[in-house]
Design a protein around this motif. Sequence first.
Motif, PDB file in Angstrom:
ATOM      1  N   GLU A 131      -5.535  -3.318   8.502  1.00 24.21           N
ATOM      2  CA  GLU A 131      -5.906  -4.536   7.774  1.00 24.21           C
ATOM      3  C   GLU A 131      -7.365  -4.944   7.957  1.00 24.21           C
ATOM      4  OE1 GLU A 131      -4.143  -5.334   5.504  1.00 24.21           O
ATOM      5  OE2 GLU A 131      -2.111  -4.686   6.046  1.00 24.21           O
TER       6      GLU A 131
ATOM      7  N   GLU B 233       0.805  -1.224   0.000  1.00 23.87           N
ATOM      8  CA  GLU B 233       0.000   0.000   0.000  1.00 23.87           C
ATOM      9  C   GLU B 233       0.840   1.276   0.000  1.00 23.87           C
ATOM     10  OE1 GLU B 233      -0.226  -2.317   2.667  1.00 23.87           O
ATOM     11  OE2 GLU B 233      -0.204  -1.244   4.581  1.00 23.87           O
TER      12      GLU B 233
ATOM     13  N   TYR C  47      -6.948  -9.514   9.521  1.00 27.69           N
ATOM     14  CA  TYR C  47      -7.533  -9.338   8.175  1.00 27.69           C
ATOM     15  C   TYR C  47      -8.979  -9.844   8.166  1.00 27.69           C
ATOM     16  CZ  TYR C  47      -2.784  -8.554   6.303  1.00 27.69           C
ATOM     17  OH  TYR C  47      -1.536  -8.058   6.033  1.00 27.69           O
TER      18      TYR C  47
ATOM     19  N   HIS D 182      -6.142   0.704   1.351  1.00 26.61           N
ATOM     20  CA  HIS D 182      -5.237   1.198   2.397  1.00 26.61           C
ATOM     21  C   HIS D 182      -4.956   2.697   2.290  1.00 26.61           C
ATOM     22  CE1 HIS D 182      -4.122  -2.328   4.640  1.00 26.61           C
ATOM     23  NE2 HIS D 182      -3.679  -2.995   3.590  1.00 26.61           N
TER      24      HIS D 182
ATOM     25  N   HIS E 269      -7.528  -4.152  -2.628  1.00 31.74           N
ATOM     26  CA  HIS E 269      -7.053  -4.175  -1.233  1.00 31.74           C
ATOM     27  C   HIS E 269      -5.996  -3.099  -0.979  1.00 31.74           C
ATOM     28  CE1 HIS E 269      -6.051  -6.037   2.694  1.00 31.74           C
ATOM     29  NE2 HIS E 269      -4.842  -5.575   2.404  1.00 31.74           N
ATOM     30  N   GLU E 270      -4.962  -3.070  -1.779  1.00 34.79           N
ATOM     31  CA  GLU E 270      -3.864  -2.122  -1.503  1.00 34.79           C
ATOM     32  C   GLU E 270      -4.343  -0.680  -1.644  1.00 34.79           C
ATOM     33  OE1 GLU E 270      -1.565  -3.481  -0.008  1.00 34.79           O
ATOM     34  OE2 GLU E 270      -1.692  -5.543  -0.723  1.00 34.79           O
TER      35      GLU E 270
END
Length: 545
Positions: free
Chosen positions: A360, A302, A412, A341, A337-338
């Motif tokens: 997370e 990220e 997570y 962040h 996902h990244e």
Amino acid sequence: MKKLTLVLVLISISVNCFSQGLLQEKSNFTHQDTLRGTITPERSWWDLTYYHLDVNINPEDKFISGKTSVYYRVLKDNKELQIDLQEPMKINSVIQNGKTLAVRHDGNAHFISLKDDQEIGKVYSVDVFYEGYPKEAVRAPWDGGFSWKKDDNNKHFVATSCQGLGASVWWPNKDHMYDEVDSMLISVTNPKGLSNISNGKLRSKTENNDDTVTSHWFVNNPINNYGVNVNIGDYVHFSEVYEGEKGPLDLDYYVLSYNLEKAKEHFKDTPKMMKAFEHWFGPYPFYEDGFKLVEVPYLGMEHQSSVTYGNQYKKGYLGRDISGSGWGLKFDYIIIHEAGHEWFANNITYKDIADMWVHEGFTTYSENLFVEYYYGKQAGSEYVIGQRKGISNKRTIIGEYNVNKGGSGDMYSKGANILHTLRQLIEDDEKWRQILRGLNSVFYHQTVTTEQVENYISQQTGIDLTEFFNQYLRTTMIPTFEYEIQNGKLKYRWTNIVNNFDMPIEVTIDSKKQWLFPNSEWKTLAIKSDGIEIDKDFYVYSKEL
Ligand SMILES: [Zn+2]
């Protein structure tokens, strides 16, 4: 440093549940762990304002050398300043106002004796010169450092990753997360014919007369240490402008030359991501720095405003659906996902890695919100519920403070399911969205503790969530709904809980959805049928006696 939070801490978090349900073994921490993980007196007296990292990277020799200029504001009287740089990297000299300073070395922590008066309120700088063969990444990004790779054309393909390990693995800095620099210039010199892509925006590029080029990247926002990165390769560039909540936002893509056509198709997930996440979390937090996806020789990370990408242009997680629900193959896991962040990790950043679930948990949760935005609420639920199979409940989500030690990997999937469960309790999706957006505006560009996040949610919902968070974050126990049905009577209670845990739960009884309010004592309810169904959206266990 980021501004201190304005939110008053109104609800205290009880910690007396620490002894319950803890299967975690006490790790042995060293003096070095304490130096790395604590806000030491040699750190606390000064506030970072600006870094200029100027580094020369030689991929042929796997050698780097350079300087960090550290600018800081004096908060308290002190003349010893801690800078971190991990072995085998070496500090060659430290200079302030033309004077070379003495340095006391204590492993990876270096204590600089300043000669000049350090007047409270004033800004000073020190230049830290360094060099060495930095640690090579073993399994980037989890066991990070430098990845010295080659692309398919045998050209150098180099990248850094250092979350947890710390940015001091490759450049000298104040390596503690509580204090973020306000802005930063990253100057990278590398062999001609290759490009370096770092965070923020490219300010200028110069050709040197020794067959190298220097690129200067300016980050116009607070940035955490592990977010800073260099990526060197045979990159080609394409871009688009996204019309977002705060106006036009530059989306820039840097990929290996031979992946250009694939990337142009595959990266269409990026504006889709931006649209969904601005809806749920509010404006992208770094408009001035733009948003980039940068191809790297590892899975991804990220890195702020230059999210790194190595998911092989596949949907899912390297082609797999980690939820098993089918929805995970509708998008590229690493892009979603990244980039999630950017809100939870880069905008709202943990002060101590023990609270890493704030990064997370929320970001894993963002995946199902992306699914929900495009495929509906049911799809989002199926995705997050599907992720439960990866939860182990062996260690607590919250790690250990002041020693740079994160909690269980359950942060997570379990983190996401805690938030999904919480959403059920709020029973108001628009309010829930405003809380997610509120977190990103109240804690805008700040470093936080989990208590700040927990208290904010409690305040906004009007529900005291103290026991809820203690249960799920600070123990490994999963609340168990124990029940018995006999002679038209349902008997029920919670077991496997912290003191005073009394989360309501939605169940279907006699074909009708209704709320029950169990606690540790038996309660009874008259029912007609001989079975009940517990709403799957709640992350709980159930046991019929
Ligand atoms: Zn993550």
